[in-house]
Design an enzyme around this catalytic site. Structure first.
Site, short mmCIF file in Angstrom:
data_model
loop_
_atom_site.label_atom_id
_atom_site.label_comp_id
_atom_site.label_asym_id
_atom_site.label_seq_id
_atom_site.Cartn_x
_atom_site.Cartn_y
_atom_site.Cartn_z
N SER A 134 -3.18 -8.78 -1.38
CA SER A 134 -1.79 -8.13 -1.13
C SER A 134 -0.93 -8.35 -2.38
CB SER A 134 -0.79 -8.77 0.05
OG SER A 134 0.31 -7.92 0.00
N HIS A 180 7.22 -5.95 -9.31
CA HIS A 180 8.74 -5.31 -9.58
C HIS A 180 8.86 -5.18 -11.12
CE1 HIS A 180 10.09 -4.83 -5.28
NE2 HIS A 180 9.52 -5.96 -5.15
N HIS A 197 2.68 -1.12 -5.09
CA HIS A 197 2.24 -2.00 -3.99
C HIS A 197 0.87 -1.77 -3.71
CE1 HIS A 197 1.55 -2.32 0.63
NE2 HIS A 197 1.58 -3.66 0.44
N ASN A 238 -2.80 -3.19 -1.03
CA ASN A 238 -3.14 -4.08 0.12
C ASN A 238 -4.70 -3.74 0.35
OD1 ASN A 238 -2.69 -4.54 3.45
ND2 ASN A 238 -2.85 -6.25 2.17
N HIS A 273 -1.96 9.28 -7.99
CA HIS A 273 -2.63 10.14 -6.76
C HIS A 273 -4.02 10.44 -7.17
CE1 HIS A 273 0.02 10.44 -3.30
NE2 HIS A 273 0.92 10.28 -4.39
N GLY A 278 4.23 -17.22 12.19
CA GLY A 278 4.06 -18.21 11.35
C GLY A 278 3.27 -17.92 10.44
N GLY A 279 3.44 -16.84 9.70
CA GLY A 279 2.66 -17.00 8.35
C GLY A 279 3.47 -17.71 7.35
N ARG A 280 2.97 -17.88 6.13
CA ARG A 280 3.85 -18.45 5.07
C ARG A 280 4.61 -17.69 4.39
NH1 ARG A 280 3.31 -19.51 -0.78
NH2 ARG A 280 3.72 -21.67 -1.28
#
Lengths: 304, 304
Positions: B90, B94, B104, B106, B146, B262-264
């Site tokens: 991911s 910025h 972005h 992923n 694109h 509960g991810g980091r």
């Protein structure tokens, strides 16, 4: 006059008193007013101040909206039809000086009807509260804030302060961070007529609370507004404001409710701070003033 | 090697190529690496750059986590038990200069098993995409972005680009504002083995897409990094970053999923911009460059 009409007039008058007092306090900033109407019924009066001497950004908004219950709210309340009336005041102040805490308050009334329009009341309740979010902890400020709210509560019932203080600590909690948003205050919701309390008694409590808001925050703002600070403190304030944004957009029922039911976006999101930072792993140095705040947010205290 | 192990190695290698290329591009910023492990199984490698010459804040993260399916994910997938393996990369960048668009991307793979551990595969799919979020619109940049993604798609099937371009416009949309987050790109999810496409073919597509990321954004960053700007453009950039925050915290499935399972936290929220502003009713002047962006966000275009 019905309870809803009385309360609706009360919040109008309360907004006037608050915005006048806040302009006096600020000295240079003025509230800009926007009147808006909701297509499906009702509307509101939004008052926002930006770039004041003390208040960098703040809003004191009232609204009274009504009509057929939107589908998303039907699901939330577990009913499949009906009408509603909702009125209240919502306030958020983001001070410029990092030593002055952010404050939020909200006082509201909700009435639910059958599907004959706003005639036959099926359910009704009050909600609201007030909470304080410092970037730097001054223990006497947290104590003062809680003392005002405890006084208000105690006039209306012995159990109210401990109960609403706890609900505030539970509600304004950034679960994903394991820390409270701030040092708390009061949070209450679904205050309904019961065997022990009439609706009139809850009305008296909530209007009393609204009337005490200025006493809870103005003395704090006055004694901190001239504290000195530098770039470092300002950065910490902006990082803490980032946590405020996280709470409001991820967890706050009021915000999400408003956004998902087609509320007026600019009035809802006036709660977001003016300048904010996010930095990767922004952790305070051990034994610093910043670390002291985090410690208290991780383990909410009894202030009285 | 199983598909999941191959893909997991691919994203490791991809992270290396990306962070090297981005450091070269930046010229002064360096990625800081954090290795982390997940108590219930797996872990990740987070790489964040802050205060670079070009990249004000950016992260390129990989993770491979596995174990019993958390309850919140069980509900989401409509299963009542099972194990899972999830791996992917991911990336969010910025840029400092308001003329360089946020990007972005992923690329991920998810495998679902019965409750015998990670042996019997019940379901598996690829997901991911890439999208561009300018504060100022340069049409040739949107077209370039694109075009790269269309070329990738076209090598793997005629229908992919129009389908994934549309899904991107639909997904990265700030519904509460009635505007797209940016000028789109690709979004795809649940790419499963079907009569028409084997898992190997999807694997080839997704790794191909990962390999083309640098081509999609670096040329844009290079040609915009020295554009001049002033306070006004910087303010507009920070206001637009506010919309980015709103999308990520209110609507983004990936972010909310991570936070609620509960991810980091610091790896998930590295996607948030470094400096952000919210202003009440921040509307651009008619016929300004800022208004031109808003027009395109309200009515997403065909760029090719």
């Amino acid at each position: 006059m019905t309870l809803k009409d009385r309360f609706s007039h009360d919040v109008e008058a309360l907004q006037d008193r608050m915005t006048h007092a806040l302009e006096d306090l600020d000295g240079s900033g003025k509230f800009k007013e926007d009147l808006w109407t909701r297509d499906e019924g009702g509307g509101g009066r939004t008052r926002v101040m930006e770039d004041g001497a003390l208040i960098e950004k703040g809003g004191v908004n009232i609204s009274a909206v009504h009509g057929a219950l939107p589908e998303t709210i039907q699901n939330h309340f577990g009913v499949d039809q009906g009408w509603f009336y909702a009125t209240g005041l919502s306030l958020v102040l983001h001070p410029k000086n990092p030593m002055v805490p952010i404050v939020h308050a909200n006082f509201r009334f909700f009435e639910l009807y059958d599907n004959q329009g706003m005639t036959n009341v099926v359910d009704r309740w009050f909600g609201g509260g007030a909470d304080l979010t410092p970037a730097y902890l001054f223990r006497e400020d947290a104590v003062h804030f809680h003392r005002v709210w405890k006084e208000v509560c105690d006039r209306h019932g012995d159990t109210l302060y401990p109960e609403f203080k706890q609900q505030c600590d539970d509600y304004f909690f950034n679960h994903h961070r394991g820390e409270a948003r701030g040092v708390g205050g009061l949070f209450f919701d679904y205050l309904r007529e019961t065997g022990e309390q009439t609706a009139e008694q809850w009305y008296a409590f909530v209007t009393d609370a609204g009337d005490r808001f200025l006493d809870s925050w103005l003395p704090i703002a006055e004694r901190r507004r001239d504290e000195s600070y530098g770039e470092e403190e300002r950065k910490w304030q902006e990082l803490r404001r980032g946590r405020y944004v996280e709470f409001n957009l991820i967890h706050d029922r009021g915000t999400l409710f408003g956004l998902k039911t087609g509320g007026r976006i600019e009035s809802i999101l006036m709660s977001l701070p003016p300048r904010v930072q996010w930095s990767y792993r922004a952790e305070p140095e051990a034994d610093s003033r910043e670390a002291e705040l985090i410690r208290v947010l991780r383990e909410p205290e009894e202030w009285i």
